[in-house]
Structure formats: structure tokens, C-alpha cells
Design a protein around this motif. Sequence first.
Motif, mmCIF file in Angstrom:
data_model
loop_
_atom_site.group_PDB
_atom_site.id
_atom_site.type_symbol
_atom_site.label_atom_id
_atom_site.label_comp_id
_atom_site.label_asym_id
_atom_site.label_seq_id
_atom_site.Cartn_x
_atom_site.Cartn_y
_atom_site.Cartn_z
ATOM 1 N N ARG A 1 0.844 -1.195 0.000
ATOM 2 C CA ARG A 1 0.000 0.000 0.000
ATOM 3 C C ARG A 1 0.884 1.252 0.000
ATOM 4 O O ARG A 1 1.212 1.809 1.024
ATOM 5 N N ARG A 2 1.300 1.636 -1.193
ATOM 6 C CA ARG A 2 2.127 2.815 -1.322
ATOM 7 C C ARG A 2 1.272 4.056 -1.338
ATOM 8 O O ARG A 2 0.174 4.067 -1.859
ATOM 9 N N ASP B 1 6.517 5.926 4.072
ATOM 10 C CA ASP B 1 5.146 5.438 3.984
ATOM 11 C C ASP B 1 4.804 4.611 5.223
ATOM 12 O O ASP B 1 5.681 3.969 5.825
ATOM 13 N N LEU B 2 3.542 4.624 5.586
ATOM 14 C CA LEU B 2 3.085 3.853 6.742
ATOM 15 C C LEU B 2 2.868 2.397 6.357
ATOM 16 O O LEU B 2 2.429 2.096 5.239
ATOM 17 N N ALA C 1 -11.975 12.412 5.204
ATOM 18 C CA ALA C 1 -11.057 13.170 4.353
ATOM 19 C C ALA C 1 -11.748 14.370 3.722
ATOM 20 O O ALA C 1 -11.156 15.446 3.586
ATOM 21 N N PHE C 2 -13.007 14.187 3.323
ATOM 22 C CA PHE C 2 -13.777 15.266 2.698
ATOM 23 C C PHE C 2 -15.064 15.473 3.510
ATOM 24 O O PHE C 2 -16.100 14.851 3.230
ATOM 25 N N PRO C 3 -15.025 16.340 4.512
ATOM 26 C CA PRO C 3 -16.169 16.482 5.418
ATOM 27 C C PRO C 3 -17.437 16.979 4.747
ATOM 28 O O PRO C 3 -18.529 16.848 5.306
ATOM 29 N N PRO D 1 -7.843 9.628 0.059
ATOM 30 C CA PRO D 1 -6.386 9.829 0.101
ATOM 31 C C PRO D 1 -5.699 8.769 0.954
ATOM 32 O O PRO D 1 -6.297 8.201 1.878
ATOM 33 N N ALA D 2 -4.442 8.514 0.644
ATOM 34 C CA ALA D 2 -3.653 7.596 1.469
ATOM 35 C C ALA D 2 -3.521 8.170 2.873
ATOM 36 O O ALA D 2 -3.557 9.387 3.063
#
Length: 526
Positions: A74-75, A92-93, A106-108, A119-120
Motif C-alpha cells: 500500500r504505497r 510510507d506507513l 477526508a472530505f467532510p 487519500p492515502a
Amino acid sequence: MSRFSRGCLRCRQRRVKCDEGKPSCQRCINRNEICEGYRDESTIVFRHETVKVIEHANAAAAATPSTGSSRKSRRSRSTDNLSSTTFADPSDLTEEEAASLDLPRAFPWMKTTPAHLRPAPEDEAVNRFMDKYVMCPCNETSSPGFLEHLPCLFQDVNVEGRFALRWAVRAAAYADLSKAQSNDALSSKAFHCYGMSLSALGESLSEVGKVPDDYDLMTAVMLDIFETFFIEDPVMRGAHAQGMAQILRLRGSDQIHSPRGWSLFRLAHHRMQKQQLAFNLKPLDESEHWFNQLDENAPSVRLEKDAFQISQTCERARNLQKALAAGTSTAFQVLEMVHELMKLDQEVVRWRQRPEWTFKTLKVSDLPKFDSSVQPLTATIQLHADLWMAYEWNYHRTARIIAHHQVLNCLKIAIQSPNLDSLTWESLCLLIERFTGTIHLLADEILSTVPQSLGDIDHLGRLHDHQTGPPRCRSIGAYLLLWPIKIVKSTEFATTPEQKRSGQVAFERIREYTGMKSHLGTLSVI
């Protein structure tokens, strides 16, 4: 940690103190030897922490071999545009690290977001950090903004692979999120990114003949912000101020001849100058040359130039204190310097009586009742056009407090001099009283900006309803208050006991609102 010697090669080999004279030091001249020169400045930028942090980061990476395979699955989308399709960004996590996050929508403005458009987690963490701490310019109030070029520079690094800045931003974003969520794994990841960023910046600056670019300078600023917030080590104090100073030197005067170059110069020089004032460091010699090229009628230029002159006064006062203690100076020289400072102080205050510096002062008794947890700390509240204007006033006031404190120390030493005539003694007593009173006034003015800075009240005088959630500006407001409040509450300065208690109350709110209550500790000077 041992001191990193700046002496010439011969003196370092002989283990003797070098006067660092250019082109040859005095010891080499006296020994009739060739002075073989000094270290390359770029090799000692960020010298205090780099090696240990990088070794720690490498050890951590070696201890977790499964990270690579998990990361490949998961990049982050932020690396998708890099030229190398096989690149696996070590910042990266992992799946486990990403799963441990508690991220808001992410988009309220959307009810739901399709999985392929979300988004990642790395990008969400960065977006959250920028939303909290980036302040865009406002033409209506003449506010120049704070970190306003960071979003576009960060987008560039995702395309061009400028790893130092990417890792510095991710380090700050992960650390900020880890403190808000008490996530130790994410905190460890933040320090890993910090170490990688230091290493990458060192490699970038070591390129022969390279002039540091905007990305290098912004990386130094972000590393400095990271250390201010998240590293509790007095040895590191002022380390990045020296690094930023060297980068500004290498960039030369041409850097201020473009809007972005000027903005980045102002950002870096501002942070550097605050550290010089806070840590009693000598002001940068090149600053005077840079300021002579600028229009001092521009508010942002005047703010920095006034602080530079105050920093010069502080340096002179520190040298005078040493001379008084050694018996090589007199009370008359102290009085002479005091009058020069008073003249500078009056000029600085008079310049801020212009319309663009206007603010309102309201009595707390005339306002609706505040929530019990956010009671104002003074009988009046100052309302500025926006948070940045409030901060510029507080920066100006804090610099003046430091200057008055240094001169006050000179006065207190001078009044103990033997054989003072009665007129000189009375003059010194009156000046001590006057300078102490000015410090008290400035501290009260800083405390009166706390409600607006922390979002308890807006610039129109409307109280925030805390039942609806925290004010959006709370984090950046708390960050901007950090340095002034530390000075107000410090036992070193001649503020009143009540002001110190009020400063401590404000400081506790700052620690809570920035998500660092358990970690910030004494490291609150920016």
C-alpha cells in the motif's frame, strides 16, 4: 555532548583553542606555521543531532524487516508520480501503522467517499497538519501568512523526489498526529522520518558548488519546527538557527528578489532571529547588509529590522554586564546605553501608531460571560485584525521585554558600584522602576491577546461556543503564542507573580491544544 570545534586544522590537531581568525589564525601566525583553514560550514549544519538520530533510525529500520513488504502492498499516492516505478518510500506507513490511526473524514462536505478516491493515510496526516498550521496571506489585513508556500513546495517534492522536504513534513505531520492520539508507533515513525530528512538534507547541502534552493531552506525550517515541538533536548537549542543562517548566506542577496524567495527568507530569518533573542545568541552580521536593501516602510521588513536592532542592543547589554562585573566599565556607560535604548524604543512604538497596526481593546466586564474553562487572564482583551497581526504585536512586545530585561540587569549591577554620587544613584533607581514597569505593561498586553489567539473570541468580539467543537484556528494560535507566553511565565524575567501564574495557565492550554501536553515540557521557546 562534546563541543564541535570550529578551529583550524592545526589547532584541532594540537588540541588548543583557536581564535578562528581569517585567513590565518593568530596561533599559526605566532608559530610561523601555515594555517591550513577551517571546516566546510555545510558539514556542521545540524551537527548536534544528525549522526545519533540517523543511527537510531537505521537501527529501527533494521529491527523491523517486515516493514518493506507491508509497505509495498500500500504505497502512498504522493509517490505515484516519481520517475522510478520500483521506489518504496520508507516514510510510507505500514498496514499496521495505518490501521492504528483514527483519522476524520477526508472530505467532510461529502457523506461518503469511494475507497479508490480516499487519500492515502500519509496524505491525510499531512493535510491535517497543513490545515492546522499553514496560514495563507490576507490582503485585507496585510497579513503575510505563515508557511504559506509549504503546500506547493510539498506538491513539487512528490513529483521531483526531493526526499529531505517530504520526510521533514511527514515527520512533523506524524508527530503532531501521534501526540493527539497518544500513538507511540506513529511517534517512532515520525522520528525515523526526521532522521532520514536530516541525512537527505546533509547530502543535498554537501554537493560541491550547489547553492541551496527553496526546498533546502524550507526543509531546515520544518526540521526546526519539528524540534521545537517534539524534541526535549537543550543541547539542540539554536542548532537549526545556525543551519538556516548558513543556508541564507549561501543563497546570497539574490534570494529576496522574488516573491517566494522573499517570503522564505522572511520565514527563516524570523525563526532564526527569535532563537537569537531567546537563547542570547549573537545577531547575524549579514542581517544588516540584507536589511539595508529592503524598504523599511513595509511592515514585515520593519518588524524584522526592529527585532535585529533590539538583538544588537541585547548583545551590547550582555557585553556591558561582563565589563561591569570585571570592573572595566562604569555606571555612566550604562546610562549612556539606556538612553540609546529608550530612543530606539520610542521610535519603535511611534512607528506602530500607524493605521495598519490598530487594534481594539474591550473590557471583559462589557462582554458576555465566557465559558469557565477559558476565562480571560486580564481585565481587558485585545482584538486584532487576525491572528498574525496579534502575533506580530506579541513578537514585538516579547523582543522589547528581552531587551528591557538585559538593560535592567545592567542597571542592577551598576547601582551596586562603589562611590556612586547621589544623583547617579537616584537616576539608576528611577530607571530600574521605569524598565520594570514597562515589562509589566508589555506582559499584560501579551496576556490580553490570549482569548483571540486561542479562538475564544473572534476579531469582531463574538464569543466561540465551545459546545459546537474547538475553534478552527486554535492550533496555529497556540503555536504563535508559545514563545511570548514562555517569556511571560519565566522566572528569569521581571514579570509579576500574578502574570507568571496567568502565563502558566495559558501555557497549559497551549500544551493541550497542540496535542503535546505529555511531551512538550520545558521546550517552549521557538
